[in-house]
Design an enzyme around this catalytic site. Sequence first.
Site, PDB file in Angstrom:
ATOM      1  N   LYS A 145     -29.207  26.884 -13.308  1.00 11.31           N
ATOM      2  CA  LYS A 145     -30.826  26.796 -13.689  1.00 11.31           C
ATOM      3  C   LYS A 145     -31.123  27.103 -15.301  1.00 11.31           C
ATOM      4  O   LYS A 145     -31.671  26.198 -15.727  1.00 11.31           O
ATOM      5  CB  LYS A 145     -31.659  27.252 -12.725  1.00 11.31           C
ATOM      6  N   ARG A 186     -40.334  33.642  -8.148  1.00 11.88           N
ATOM      7  CA  ARG A 186     -39.336  34.076  -7.529  1.00 11.88           C
ATOM      8  C   ARG A 186     -39.819  34.902  -6.127  1.00 11.88           C
ATOM      9  O   ARG A 186     -39.092  34.910  -5.114  1.00 11.88           O
ATOM     10  CB  ARG A 186     -38.672  35.112  -8.072  1.00 11.88           C
ATOM     11  N   ARG A 211     -19.248  34.070 -16.442  1.00 10.90           N
ATOM     12  CA  ARG A 211     -20.340  33.801 -17.660  1.00 10.90           C
ATOM     13  C   ARG A 211     -20.666  34.783 -18.784  1.00 10.90           C
ATOM     14  O   ARG A 211     -20.498  35.960 -18.613  1.00 10.90           O
ATOM     15  CB  ARG A 211     -21.795  33.755 -16.737  1.00 10.90           C
ATOM     16  N   ARG A 228     -23.839  39.611 -19.389  1.00 14.64           N
ATOM     17  CA  ARG A 228     -25.082  39.923 -18.854  1.00 14.64           C
ATOM     18  C   ARG A 228     -24.819  41.631 -18.285  1.00 14.64           C
ATOM     19  O   ARG A 228     -23.964  41.599 -17.496  1.00 14.64           O
ATOM     20  CB  ARG A 228     -25.980  39.347 -17.902  1.00 14.64           C
ATOM     21  N   ARG A 260     -28.383  40.242  -6.059  1.00 12.76           N
ATOM     22  CA  ARG A 260     -29.397  39.327  -6.545  1.00 12.76           C
ATOM     23  C   ARG A 260     -29.439  38.028  -5.646  1.00 12.76           C
ATOM     24  O   ARG A 260     -30.436  37.485  -5.280  1.00 12.76           O
ATOM     25  CB  ARG A 260     -28.931  39.016  -7.843  1.00 12.76           C
TER      26      ARG A 260
HETATM   27  P1  AMP Z   1     -32.779  35.476 -14.628  1.00 13.69           P
HETATM   28  O1  AMP Z   1     -32.337  35.516 -15.690  1.00 13.69           O
HETATM   29  O2  AMP Z   1     -33.669  34.561 -14.179  1.00 13.69           O
HETATM   30  O3  AMP Z   1     -31.527  35.565 -13.300  1.00 13.69           O
HETATM   31  O4  AMP Z   1     -33.505  36.990 -14.160  1.00 13.69           O
HETATM   32  C1  AMP Z   1     -32.728  38.139 -14.269  1.00 13.69           C
HETATM   33  C2  AMP Z   1     -33.462  39.311 -13.655  1.00 13.69           C
HETATM   34  O5  AMP Z   1     -34.745  39.545 -14.282  1.00 13.69           O
HETATM   35  C3  AMP Z   1     -33.538  39.052 -12.114  1.00 13.69           C
HETATM   36  O6  AMP Z   1     -32.416  39.632 -11.659  1.00 13.69           O
HETATM   37  C4  AMP Z   1     -34.921  40.111 -11.891  1.00 13.69           C
HETATM   38  O7  AMP Z   1     -34.568  41.378 -11.960  1.00 13.69           O
HETATM   39  C5  AMP Z   1     -35.704  39.843 -13.161  1.00 13.69           C
HETATM   40  N1  AMP Z   1     -36.626  38.589 -13.111  1.00 13.69           N
HETATM   41  C6  AMP Z   1     -36.720  37.547 -13.718  1.00 13.69           C
HETATM   42  N2  AMP Z   1     -37.534  36.862 -13.160  1.00 13.69           N
HETATM   43  C7  AMP Z   1     -38.307  37.279 -12.240  1.00 13.69           C
HETATM   44  C8  AMP Z   1     -39.342  37.067 -11.517  1.00 13.69           C
HETATM   45  N3  AMP Z   1     -40.032  35.798 -11.626  1.00 13.69           N
HETATM   46  N4  AMP Z   1     -39.671  38.080 -10.578  1.00 13.69           N
HETATM   47  C9  AMP Z   1     -39.129  39.134 -10.645  1.00 13.69           C
HETATM   48  N5  AMP Z   1     -38.007  39.593 -11.195  1.00 13.69           N
HETATM   49  C10 AMP Z   1     -37.684  38.781 -12.142  1.00 13.69           C
END
Ligand code: AMP
Length: 214
Positions: free
Chosen positions: A14, A89, A128, A161, A172
């Site tokens: 995504k 989320r 990644r 990351r 996750r």
């Molecule tokens: P992502 O880059 O979208 O995979 O986000 C990385 C991490 O950021 C996630 O595993 C969560 O810990 C946190 N995170 C990002 N967006 C949200 C959200 N909308 N609600 C809660 N935690 C978030």
Amino acid sequence: MKKVIFLGAPGSGKGTQAQRLAERYRIPHISTGDMLREAVRNETELGRKAAPIMKSGGLVPDELMIGIIAERLKKPDAAAGFVLDGFPRTVAQAEKLDELLLGNSGGGVKVLHLSVPDEMIVRRIVARRSCPSCGAIYHLENSPPSKEGVCDRCGTALVARADDTEEAVRRRLEEFHRQTVPVVEYYRAKNLLLNVDGTVEPEQVFEQIEKTLS
Ligand code: AMP
């Protein structure tokens, strides 16, 4: 005006697809994950709160996330549309977003769901690498940078990351099934959901997305 919400498991592609779509339509790519990672790098109060939660693969509390997104959507560049990546989320976030968008000239939202089976996810994520500066994403086998370890777009050294370890990825994925799949159902019930097969090559995924949105 394009308002697109991207839903998908971690590693579903995504981030990559949301970034491309935003470039194609010349609208901002709003990634809550990127915003949080920046806060962690800058050691802000938000960053200090979020860092341990993110590292373990958990979700940052709704109140914090809703505050961040409400502020971001108020910026003038979001008036022309946006691609939301990583928000909402949870169902509580989705409900709040509905309210925020009502104040932002309402409707017109399209929700894309990139579906990829769990078995593929862990394999993808471990390979990644991403750019800490511009957010570009690479895959060591499928889409490596032209020069090893360096971002094609801005020349910054690529990193894995902190939450791309196998243990954090499993957590996750659990959070995705427990908290975000209900968000997919929330939009399906509203007839807003557009499903896209995320298992094919990134180029083909993007073609499907463009077709689905047009
Ligand atoms: P992502 O880059 O979208 O995979 O986000 C990385 C991490 O950021 C996630 O595993 C969560 O810990 C946190 N995170 C990002 N967006 C949200 C959200 N909308 N609600 C809660 N935690 C978030």
